[in-house]
Scaffold this active site. Structure first.
Site, PDB file in Angstrom:
ATOM      1  N   LYS A  61       4.598   8.822   8.890  1.00  0.00           N
ATOM      2  CA  LYS A  61       4.408   8.139  10.186  1.00  0.00           C
ATOM      3  C   LYS A  61       5.431   8.590  11.244  1.00  0.00           C
ATOM      4  CE  LYS A  61       1.370   4.759   8.304  1.00  0.00           C
ATOM      5  NZ  LYS A  61       1.339   4.017   7.062  1.00  0.00           N
ATOM      6  N   TYR A  77       0.860  -1.186   0.000  1.00  0.00           N
ATOM      7  CA  TYR A  77       0.000   0.000   0.000  1.00  0.00           C
ATOM      8  C   TYR A  77       0.888   1.226   0.000  1.00  0.00           C
ATOM      9  CZ  TYR A  77      -3.316   3.537   1.715  1.00  0.00           C
ATOM     10  OH  TYR A  77      -4.087   4.668   1.861  1.00  0.00           O
ATOM     11  N   ASP A  84       9.378   2.920  -0.536  1.00  0.00           N
ATOM     12  CA  ASP A  84       8.346   3.552   0.284  1.00  0.00           C
ATOM     13  C   ASP A  84       8.589   3.130   1.732  1.00  0.00           C
ATOM     14  OD1 ASP A  84       6.186   4.568   1.574  1.00  0.00           O
ATOM     15  OD2 ASP A  84       4.669   3.585   0.306  1.00  0.00           O
TER      16      ASP A  84
HETATM   17  C1  LIG Z   1       0.649   4.572   5.735  1.00  0.00           C
HETATM   18  C2  LIG Z   1       1.380   4.381   4.474  1.00  0.00           C
HETATM   19  C3  LIG Z   1       1.247   5.266   3.395  1.00  0.00           C
HETATM   20  C4  LIG Z   1       0.254   6.393   3.389  1.00  0.00           C
HETATM   21  O1  LIG Z   1       0.533   7.325   4.373  1.00  0.00           O
HETATM   22  P1  LIG Z   1      -0.667   8.323   4.838  1.00  0.00           P
HETATM   23  O2  LIG Z   1       0.017   9.253   5.778  1.00  0.00           O
HETATM   24  O3  LIG Z   1      -1.692   7.437   5.470  1.00  0.00           O
HETATM   25  O4  LIG Z   1      -1.173   8.989   3.621  1.00  0.00           O
HETATM   26  C5  LIG Z   1       2.037   5.078   2.293  1.00  0.00           C
HETATM   27  N1  LIG Z   1       2.902   4.058   2.225  1.00  0.00           N
HETATM   28  C6  LIG Z   1       3.054   3.170   3.230  1.00  0.00           C
HETATM   29  C7  LIG Z   1       4.050   2.075   3.107  1.00  0.00           C
HETATM   30  C8  LIG Z   1       2.279   3.291   4.378  1.00  0.00           C
HETATM   31  O5  LIG Z   1       2.397   2.380   5.343  1.00  0.00           O
END
Ligand SMILES: *Cc1c(COP(=O)(O)O)cnc(C)c1O
Length: 423
Positions: free
Chosen positions: A264, A141, A236
């Site tokens: 995060k 994701y 990511d």
């Molecule tokens: C949580 C997450 C996102 C999205 O971040 P948001 O702050 O919720 O938009 C993108 N990539 C990864 C791997 C994530 O865990």
């Protein structure tokens, strides 16, 4: 006030009663818990019940909730100004710290969410290469931008299909979806279409399909194929950044990406994301280059203060190692309790992220994740919730431990699990 009455009221004005879908407990059933306050490893709900928290706001709360130095930094920042929409020294300080902790970052841009970071990263990959195709992996994701809400089509090399209504097929057609950890499929795609691939985006440790570790050589193969074909490798690390290692999964696995996305932990619980990497690529961003990106609240003083204070805690000697050891004692203890109860179960952790699986061994692919016993997880989830332990309300999410969790919380969790595995 009960969770149930609050949820009913919320549903009158908010679609599904929540502002992000997984919070609605649809996967596990029942009523979502409405929280009121948090401290260290604990949460308290609207009914006054206390929980040990293993969600950590889905990752950011690595220092534990309402850590005094983070709260003090945010309060001091708030007293100075809530927002300028103009540069501040603290943004540079945070960018310097990010570049120092994650050496592949030569330039950094701050945004307000992980979604913005990944959306901008793929635009930048396309703008830099002049190519259209983006490659992603099933079960990873990357936030909710159109180009990334794509699932595999039928057949290994077909283009992706939208995984959400409202995403045009034409948009999804520029995203190819491959199987995580399948090096052969990756090589064969690059052999056929390498010259059209702008970039590959991947979670270097997958944490959005429960927890799946990269197979030996998988990340190296991504690096090698991207380099050979002139495509941009985007790691990511919105979830793995400062969790898997201080330098991110890229430091732990020894892979140097062209671009990295963060969020995060980097925002310490406030809305903040970041995107960084090679100077020549990053300088294609406006105002230096032709790739547009902007944000009214980008580099917001409160979010920057929370991020800086959190990263300063995480960067202290042995912080990461200590949380990693706590996390390992949790997953090993849970596996032990499951064995004693005769439940088919496995678990693993890396850094302060963990996966719990109701199957005999940890999964290596999205398909294997899907083979776990979801009903058994749901029963375990509710039995633990009842006993004051808050795990993610879905069998397909990673869990998180913070620096505030210690032996008392692990022991209490294992005592609850002893009963929950028999429920
Ligand atoms: C949580 C997450 C996102 C999205 O971040 P948001 O702050 O919720 O938009 C993108 N990539 C990864 C791997 C994530 O865990």
């Amino acid at each position: 006030m009960t969770n149930k009455s609050l949820f009913e009221r919320a549903q009158q004005v908010i679609p599904g009663g929540v502002n992000s879908p997984v919070r609605a407990f649809r996967a596990v059933g029942g009523t979502p818990v409405f929280f009121e306050r948090a401290l260290g490893p604990h949460l308290w709900d609207a009914e006054g019940k206390r929980y040990i928290d293993y969600v950590g706001s889905w990752g950011p709360m690595i220092a534990g909730h309402t850590h005094p130095s983070v709260v003090a930094a945010v309060q001091a920042a708030a007293a100075r100004a809530l927002s300028f929409g103009a540069p501040t020294e603290q943004e540079t300080q945070l960018a310097e710290l990010l570049c120092q902790l994650v050496p592949s970052l030569e330039r950094v841009r701050l945004v307000s969410s992980g979604t913005e970071a990944t959306m901008t990263a793929i635009r930048l990959a396309r703008g830099f290469t002049g190519r259209k195709l983006i490659v992603k992996f099933e079960g990873c994701y990357h936030g909710h931008a159109d180009a990334l809400l794509v699932k595999a089509g039928s057949g290994a090399l077909t283009f992706g299909n939208p995984s959400s209504a409202g995403v045009p097929e034409e948009t999804a057609a520029h995203t190819v979806v491959l199987d995580y950890n399948n090096i052969e499929a990756l090589r064969s795609l690059f052999a056929k279409q390498g010259a059209q691939i702008a970039g590959v985006i991947v979670e270097p440790v997958a944490g959005n399909m429960n927890l799946v570790l990269p197979a030996d050589g998988f990340l190296q193969a991504l690096r090698e194929q991207c380099t050979r074909h002139g495509a941009i490798l985007i790691l990511d690390e919105v979830m793995t950044g400062f969790r898997v290692a201080l330098g991110g999964a890229q430091a732990r696995y020894g892979v140097k990406p062209d671009l990295t996305t963060l969020g995060k932990v980097a925002g310490g619980g406030l809305p903040l994301g970041a995107l960084g990497g090679r100077r020549d690529i990053m300088e294609k961003l406006a105002p230096l280059g032709p790739v547009y990106q902007a944000g009214t609240l980008s580099g917001n003083p409160l979010a920057v203060a929370a991020g800086l204070a959190t990263l300063q805690l995480v960067a202290q000697p042995r912080f990461i190692e200590r949380v990693e050891a706590t996390t390992r004692s949790l997953v090993e203890g849970l596996a032990n309790e499951a064995r004693k109860a005769g439940v088919t179960f496995s678990s693993q952790s890396i850094g302060s992220m963990f996966g719990l699986y109701f199957r005999a061994s940890p999964p290596k692919s999205f398909a294997e994740v899907m083979q776990s016993d979801k009903e058994r997880f749901n029963r375990f989830f509710h039995a633990m919730l009842e006993r004051g332990v808050y795990f993610a309300p879905s069998a397909y999410e990673a869990g998180f431990v913070s620096g505030a969790h210690g032996a008392p919380e692990i022991d209490a969790t294992l005592a609850a699990a002893r009963e929950a595995f028999r429920a």
